[in-house]
Design an enzyme around this catalytic site. Structure first.
Site, PDB file in Angstrom:
ATOM      1  N   ASP A 167      24.690  26.713  24.458  1.00 51.34           N
ATOM      2  CA  ASP A 167      23.620  27.710  24.453  1.00 51.34           C
ATOM      3  C   ASP A 167      23.642  28.510  25.741  1.00 51.34           C
ATOM      4  OD1 ASP A 167      22.730  26.852  22.009  1.00 51.34           O
ATOM      5  OD2 ASP A 167      21.183  25.537  22.824  1.00 51.34           O
ATOM      6  N   TYR A 171      25.787  14.814  28.421  1.00 49.90           N
ATOM      7  CA  TYR A 171      24.905  15.829  29.011  1.00 49.90           C
ATOM      8  C   TYR A 171      23.929  15.183  29.983  1.00 49.90           C
ATOM      9  CZ  TYR A 171      26.137  18.718  24.896  1.00 49.90           C
ATOM     10  OH  TYR A 171      26.795  19.422  23.912  1.00 49.90           O
ATOM     11  N   ARG A 201      18.551  19.828  22.021  1.00 48.83           N
ATOM     12  CA  ARG A 201      17.204  20.392  21.853  1.00 48.83           C
ATOM     13  C   ARG A 201      16.416  19.601  20.808  1.00 48.83           C
ATOM     14  NH1 ARG A 201      18.144  26.169  20.048  1.00 48.83           N
ATOM     15  NH2 ARG A 201      20.215  25.344  19.624  1.00 48.83           N
ATOM     16  N   ASP A 236      13.305  24.863  23.230  1.00 47.64           N
ATOM     17  CA  ASP A 236      13.724  24.989  24.627  1.00 47.64           C
ATOM     18  C   ASP A 236      12.764  25.930  25.343  1.00 47.64           C
ATOM     19  OD1 ASP A 236      14.473  27.603  23.982  1.00 47.64           O
ATOM     20  OD2 ASP A 236      16.596  27.132  23.825  1.00 47.64           O
TER      21      ASP A 236
END
Length: 330
Positions: free
Chosen positions: A65, A93, A207, A107
């Protein structure tokens, strides 16, 4: 309209024409591990890399993203043929999840849909909720994902004001580790910002993981920061920023990870002889690799020649190791 003819300095046109033809030498085939900056789409990075690599044959493995930073595996030249195998690799992550506020996009870029105090939550409660989200699970993808709904991207429908509901799909959350927690105030409520580290299978939406953590705790939640630190065998330590890559002199080809090293980051390696390399170059099968290479009969394997070059990608078929992609033609 009349007037004096334009006067140009001697050689100006020749210099301009030479400048228009000048471009960076084409980079060799290989991978570049890019540390994607925030605010850039993965397509933006590919467009920039085409200029830096001196070729349009550039692609990436696994979209990030725009708000996210970190590892983006970029293939140059023939290495783009390896990207389809990298896309399916697991990913790691680090992220910050804000508990107490939910948004339309899950988000920080979306509009607030729910806000309530979350500072009453304890660390033990958050850790337990995170533990309940790990393993093989059915995850409903983020509504602003690139998944197509009746031929149109889900995110486009959401941005047009439509309500989008996507079907749950199987993913694996191998790890979801809770780190530091900080109290803050946002949107008129007392929130908790929670740092996490997670290892997930391909197709997992972090997300959506933030959203689900909030739901499990009975409060809204959304992602406020995301950094990808690993894709398969390619780590942030191997990555370079676009600014660092751009410092390559204009007359020097971009430095890339050679094909063989790129393959080692994704596939088990079968070291082949010159005779086997020659046979693979003609598209012929060779002796099956031993279990020490891999004990998974469905695993794709990289054949590396005596000179260290990537020869081919192999699969076991009918008792032989047969090429599914030949890189070194006989």
């Amino acid at each position: 309209m009349s007037g004096a003819p334009e006067v140009r300095a001697p050689g100006a046109r020749r210099q301009r024409d030479e400048g228009a033809r000048r471009r960076r030498p084409t980079a060799p085939d290989g991978f570049v591990i890019v540390d994607k900056p925030g605010g850039w789409t993965s397509h933006d990075v590919v467009a920039r890399m085409r200029g830096l690599a001196g070729t349009r044959k550039v692609g990436h493995a696994g979209t990030l993203d725009p708000m996210a930073t970190g590892v983006l595996v970029v293939g140059v030249g023939r290495a783009t043929k390896l990207l389809t195998y990298v896309v399916g690799a697991d990913k790691e992550y680090t992220a910050t999840i804000r508990l107490g506020v939910a948004t339309t996009t899950e988000d920080a870029e979306g509009e607030v849909t729910r806000a309530q105090d979350a500072d009453h939550l304890t660390r033990d409660e958050i850790v337990a909720a995170a533990r309940g989200l790990t393993g093989d699970v059915m995850q409903v993808p983020s509504a602003v994902s690139a998944i197509k709904v009746d031929g149109e991207r889900a995110y486009a429908r959401v941005r047009a004001g439509e309500q989008v509901e996507l079907a749950a799909r199987p993913v694996t959350i191998a790890e979801l580790v809770v780190g530091e927690m900080r109290e803050a105030s946002a949107d008129g409520v007392r929130v908790l910002d929670v740092d996490v580290r997670t290892v997930v299978s391909s197709g997992t939406y972090v997300r959506a993981l933030a959203r689900d953590l909030g739901l499990a705790l009975g409060v809204g939640a959304h992602l406020v920061a995301l950094r990808r630190t690993r894709v398969g065998g390619y780590r942030l330590d191997d990555a370079r920023t676009l600014d660092e890559l751009a410092r390559t002199p204009d007359d020097v080809p971009l430095d890339v990870m050679p094909l063989a090293d790129a393959a080692r980051g994704t596939f088990p390696v079968y070291d082949v002889t010159e005779a086997q390399e020659r046979a693979l170059g003609y598209g012929q099968g060779i002796e099956a690799y031993p279990p020490s290479v891999t004990d998974d009969p469905d695993q794709t394997v990289a054949a590396i020649g005596p000179d260290g070059r990537l020869v081919a990608l192999l699969r076991l078929r009918e008792g032989k190791a047969r090429p599914v992609l030949v890189l070194a033609v006989a």
